[in-house]
Design a protein around this motif. Structure first.
Motif, short mmCIF file in Angstrom:
data_model
loop_
_atom_site.label_atom_id
_atom_site.label_comp_id
_atom_site.label_asym_id
_atom_site.label_seq_id
_atom_site.Cartn_x
_atom_site.Cartn_y
_atom_site.Cartn_z
N HIS A 90 0.85 -1.19 0.00
CA HIS A 90 0.00 0.00 0.00
C HIS A 90 0.88 1.24 0.00
O HIS A 90 1.92 1.27 0.67
N VAL A 91 0.47 2.26 -0.74
CA VAL A 91 1.23 3.51 -0.81
C VAL A 91 1.48 4.07 0.59
O VAL A 91 2.57 4.57 0.87
N LYS A 92 0.50 3.94 1.49
CA LYS A 92 0.66 4.48 2.84
C LYS A 92 1.79 3.80 3.61
O LYS A 92 2.31 4.37 4.56
N ASP A 93 2.21 2.60 3.18
CA ASP A 93 3.28 1.86 3.86
C ASP A 93 4.65 2.09 3.22
O ASP A 93 5.66 1.66 3.77
N LEU A 94 4.69 2.77 2.08
CA LEU A 94 5.93 2.91 1.32
C LEU A 94 7.05 3.56 2.13
O LEU A 94 8.16 3.03 2.20
N THR A 95 6.77 4.69 2.75
CA THR A 95 7.81 5.41 3.49
C THR A 95 8.32 4.59 4.67
O THR A 95 9.53 4.52 4.92
N ALA A 96 7.42 3.93 5.40
CA ALA A 96 7.83 3.14 6.56
C ALA A 96 8.74 1.98 6.14
O ALA A 96 9.70 1.64 6.83
N ILE A 97 8.45 1.38 4.99
CA ILE A 97 9.23 0.21 4.53
C ILE A 97 10.53 0.62 3.86
O ILE A 97 11.58 0.02 4.10
N THR A 98 10.48 1.66 3.02
CA THR A 98 11.65 2.01 2.20
C THR A 98 12.39 3.27 2.63
O THR A 98 13.57 3.43 2.31
N GLY A 99 11.69 4.18 3.29
CA GLY A 99 12.28 5.48 3.60
C GLY A 99 12.03 6.49 2.49
O GLY A 99 12.43 7.64 2.60
N TYR A 100 11.36 6.08 1.44
CA TYR A 100 11.08 6.95 0.31
C TYR A 100 9.59 7.26 0.20
O TYR A 100 8.76 6.51 0.70
N VAL A 101 9.28 8.35 -0.53
CA VAL A 101 7.89 8.72 -0.79
C VAL A 101 7.52 8.28 -2.22
O VAL A 101 8.40 8.08 -3.06
N ARG A 102 6.22 8.18 -2.46
CA ARG A 102 5.74 7.83 -3.79
C ARG A 102 6.24 8.88 -4.79
O ARG A 102 6.13 10.08 -4.55
N GLY A 103 6.81 8.41 -5.89
CA GLY A 103 7.35 9.32 -6.90
C GLY A 103 8.82 9.62 -6.68
O GLY A 103 9.46 10.23 -7.53
N GLY A 104 9.37 9.19 -5.55
CA GLY A 104 10.79 9.42 -5.26
C GLY A 104 11.46 8.16 -4.76
O GLY A 104 12.47 8.22 -4.08
N CYS A 105 10.87 7.01 -5.08
CA CYS A 105 11.39 5.73 -4.58
C CYS A 105 12.45 5.20 -5.53
O CYS A 105 12.19 4.93 -6.69
#
Length: 159
Positions: A90-105
């Motif tokens: 889920h997009v909402k989990d992206l930062t917690a898992i990767t440290g990145y935001v959508r569009g900057g992963c």
């Protein structure tokens, strides 16, 4: 005096590994899709790749790097990492898992090093474009250099 550009984790990793790359900055304040990113940065659409993060049945996370205009083949992606199935996180989990935001992963510099598969189409090119680790930044580099740094393999993972 010109403002010094802050380096992203992706750039630091490339420099630490002495990888040749070109940093491309473009005007953008919010998420735009890969095609618009390529157009904004002047990158070739065919050579531009997006980073997808997925979760397998085993609860392990995986990174798939595919052409921006293509869709991942979920069955092929799962096979490439020896999973029964994989699904997008889920997009909402992206930062917690990767440290990145959508569009900057970026496949470089995530919080953890996840198993990474780069679509085999990347091997056709001397250089590909990937996210630079924040919105408004792309990196042009050799796909084999990217694979070496993130310990990725190449596979047929698009439809």
């Amino acid at each position: 005096m010109a403002k010094k550009e802050a380096k992203t984790n992706a750039v630091r990793i490339l420099e630490r590994n002495k990888v040749n790359y070109e940093l491309i900055n473009y005007e953008c304040d919010e998420f735009i899709d890969g095609i618009h990113t390529a157009e904004a940065s002047g990158a070739s659409i065919e050579q531009s790749y997006k980073t997808l993060v997925m979760k397998g049945k085993s609860n392990n996370y995986y990174v798939f790097v595919i052409p921006i205009a293509e869709e991942v083949d979920l069955k092929a992606a799962a096979r490439s990492v020896n999973e029964k199935s994989v699904e997008m996180i889920h997009v909402k989990d992206l930062t917690a898992i990767t440290g990145y935001v959508r569009g900057g992963c970026s496949p470089l510099g995530m919080k953890k090093q996840f198993q990474t598969i780069i679509d085999s189409t990347a091997e056709k090119y001397d250089e590909i474009y990937i996210s630079g680790g924040r919105i408004g930044t792309s990196i042009k580099l050799n796909p084999h250099d990217l694979a070496k740094v993130v310990r990725a393999s190449f596979g047929d993972i698009i439809r």
